[in-house]
Motif scaffolding. Structure first.
Motif, PDB file in Angstrom:
ATOM      1  N   GLY A 120       0.825  -1.203   0.000  1.00 28.13           N
ATOM      2  CA  GLY A 120       0.000   0.000   0.000  1.00 28.13           C
ATOM      3  C   GLY A 120       0.854   1.245   0.000  1.00 28.13           C
ATOM      4  N   TRP A 121       0.256   2.380  -0.380  1.00 26.41           N
ATOM      5  CA  TRP A 121       1.040   3.603  -0.531  1.00 26.41           C
ATOM      6  C   TRP A 121       0.660   4.713   0.443  1.00 26.41           C
ATOM      7  N   SER A 122      -0.093   4.409   1.454  1.00 24.39           N
ATOM      8  CA  SER A 122      -0.339   5.426   2.485  1.00 24.39           C
ATOM      9  C   SER A 122       0.876   5.520   3.389  1.00 24.39           C
ATOM     10  N   PHE A 123       1.107   6.709   3.945  1.00 25.77           N
ATOM     11  CA  PHE A 123       2.249   6.866   4.847  1.00 25.77           C
ATOM     12  C   PHE A 123       1.862   7.782   5.996  1.00 25.77           C
ATOM     13  N   GLN A 132       1.228   9.319  -5.979  1.00 21.61           N
ATOM     14  CA  GLN A 132       2.257  10.116  -6.642  1.00 21.61           C
ATOM     15  C   GLN A 132       3.373  10.477  -5.676  1.00 21.61           C
ATOM     16  N   ARG A 133       3.014  10.858  -4.469  1.00 23.67           N
ATOM     17  CA  ARG A 133       4.032  11.214  -3.479  1.00 23.67           C
ATOM     18  C   ARG A 133       4.849   9.985  -3.074  1.00 23.67           C
ATOM     19  N   TYR A 134       4.168   8.875  -2.878  1.00 21.13           N
ATOM     20  CA  TYR A 134       4.855   7.626  -2.527  1.00 21.13           C
ATOM     21  C   TYR A 134       5.903   7.278  -3.587  1.00 21.13           C
ATOM     22  N   SER A 135       5.553   7.455  -4.858  1.00 24.43           N
ATOM     23  CA  SER A 135       6.448   7.055  -5.945  1.00 24.43           C
ATOM     24  C   SER A 135       7.673   7.953  -6.078  1.00 24.43           C
ATOM     25  N   ALA A 179       5.835  12.293   6.267  1.00 22.20           N
ATOM     26  CA  ALA A 179       5.363  13.038   5.102  1.00 22.20           C
ATOM     27  C   ALA A 179       6.459  13.900   4.480  1.00 22.20           C
ATOM     28  N   ALA A 180       7.315  14.488   5.296  1.00 21.17           N
ATOM     29  CA  ALA A 180       8.346  15.382   4.789  1.00 21.17           C
ATOM     30  C   ALA A 180       9.404  14.650   3.977  1.00 21.17           C
ATOM     31  N   GLU A 181       9.446  13.331   4.060  1.00 25.21           N
ATOM     32  CA  GLU A 181      10.461  12.555   3.349  1.00 25.21           C
ATOM     33  C   GLU A 181      10.031  12.205   1.922  1.00 25.21           C
ATOM     34  N   VAL A 221       6.505   2.034   6.352  1.00 20.86           N
ATOM     35  CA  VAL A 221       7.178   3.117   5.639  1.00 20.86           C
ATOM     36  C   VAL A 221       8.513   3.454   6.284  1.00 20.86           C
ATOM     37  N   GLY A 222       8.540   3.613   7.596  1.00 21.77           N
ATOM     38  CA  GLY A 222       9.789   3.921   8.276  1.00 21.77           C
ATOM     39  C   GLY A 222      10.815   2.820   8.097  1.00 21.77           C
ATOM     40  N   ASN A 223      10.368   1.576   8.209  1.00 20.79           N
ATOM     41  CA  ASN A 223      11.293   0.453   8.016  1.00 20.79           C
ATOM     42  C   ASN A 223      11.801   0.408   6.575  1.00 20.79           C
ATOM     43  N   ALA A 224      10.934   0.683   5.609  1.00 27.11           N
ATOM     44  CA  ALA A 224      11.347   0.648   4.205  1.00 27.11           C
ATOM     45  C   ALA A 224      12.345   1.761   3.896  1.00 27.11           C
TER      46      ALA A 224
END
Length: 259
Positions: free
Chosen positions: A19-22, A38-41, A27-29, A238-241
Motif C-alpha cells: 500500500g502507498w499510504s504513509f 504520486q508522493r509515494y512514488s 510526510a516530509a520525506e 514506511v519507516g522500516n522501508a
C-alpha cells in the motif's frame, strides 16, 4: 527471466510497502504530488496492491494508477482471495479472467502478480501447475507465490515452481525454515516482511533490518530482488522501508554487509 517480463537487471533491488499510504511523521520525506500514490512514488520504485485481494477494482482505476507514477515504477498486484482461498486454485478461469481484465490495464508498470495461499492449502501439483499454466497464458507479468503449508517446502514443489517460472516468496516471520529463503525460480526473488514479533503490527529493529539488507543484497547478485514491508497495521512499514533503503545504499557503497 525464464517466464514473464522481469525486465530488471541482475543486481536491481526494489523496496516498497504493501500500500502507498504513509504516516504524517514521514510526510516530509516524500516529494510533491497530487495524490498519495504520486508522493509515494517519489521515494519508492514499487508497491504491492493488497486491496485487490479483497475486492475487484475497475479497469479505469488501474489506468489511473499507472498514469500517476514514473515510467520505471512497478506494481505488484495480489491475486484475489476468491481464487487463492475460496476456490483453492481449482476451476478459477472466469475469476482469473475478470481479475486480469483490470490488472493488465497497468500496462508496462505491472511487474508482478502475487499469489498468497492460506495455511490450510496443501501442495497439489496437478492443481497448482494447471493454475500457473493458465495464468501464464493470460499474462506476461512475473509471478510470486507465498505458500504457507509445510507440504510446499519440498524438492517436488520447488521443482514445479521453478518449471513454471514462479518465485517462491521469502517471508518473515518464516513458518518453516525454508519459508524464509527464496525458492522456485531463482533468477529473481520476492521478499515479504510482515513484522516481528507480532505480524503486521511490530516494527523491525535496526539489527533485523541490517540482516535483511545483507541477505537481500546477496540474493540480488543472482537476479533482480524485490522486497515489501507489510507491517502496516501501526504504520511501521514506511519507516522500516526508508531505513532499509539507506542500509542497502550503504552496503552497495561498501560492497559488504554493515558491521
Amino acid at each position: 527471466m525464464s517466464e514473464g517480463e522481469m525486465a530488471d537487471a541482475a543486481g536491481t533491488m526494489r523496496v516498497g510497502c504493501a500500500g502507498w499510504s504513509f504516516p504524517s511523521a514521514h510526510a516530509a520525506e516524500f516529494g510533491p504530488g497530487d495524490s498519495a500514490l504520486q508522493r509515494y512514488s517519489t521515494r519508492f520504485s514499487m508497491v504491492e496492491v493488497n486491496s485487490s485481494f479483497y475486492r475487484q477494482h475497475k479497469p479505469e482505476t488501474y489506468v489511473r494508477w499507472a498514469l500517476s507514477v514514473p515510467a520505471d515504477f512497478r506494481f505488484c498486484v495480489k491475486i484475489p482471495r476468491a481464487i487463492s482461498h475460496e476456490h483453492a486454485l481449482d476451476a478459477t478461469t472466469p475469476l482469473l479472467d475478470a481479475f486480469l481484465y483490470g490488472a493488465e490495464r497497468l500496462g508496462e508498470r505491472l511487474g508482478v502478480l502475487l499469489l498468497q495461499l492460506p495455511p490450510s492449502t496443501a501442495y497439489d501439483g496437478r492443481v497448482a501447475s494447471a493454475f500457473f499454466r493458465a495464468l501464464r497464458r493470460r499474462s506476461n507479468a512475473a509471478i510470486a507465490c507465498e505458500p504457507r503449508h509445510a507440504s510446499w517446502f519440498t524438492a517436488q514443489a520447488d521443482a514445479m515452481l521453478a518449471e513454471q517460472g514462479v518465485a517462491r516468496v521469502a517471508a518473515d516471520p518464516a513458518r518453516y525454515p525454508l519459508a524464509g529463503e527464496p525458492g522456485g525460480a531463482r533468477d529473481w526473488s520476492y521478499w515479504r516482511w510482515h513484522g516481528r514479533p507480532r505480524m503486521y503490527y511490530s516494527a523491525y529493529e535496526e539489527a533485523d533490518l541490517k540482516t535483511l539488507a545483507c541477505r537481500y543484497r546477496e540474493s540480488a547478485m543472482a537476479g533482480p530482488a524485490w522486497v515489501i514491508l507489510d507491517n502496516t497495521a501501526h504504520g511501521h512499514a514506511v519507516g522500516n522501508a526508508l531505513r532499509l533503503q539507506a542500509l542497502l545504499q550503504h552496503t552497495d557503497r561498501a560492497n559488504r554487509c554493515p558491521d
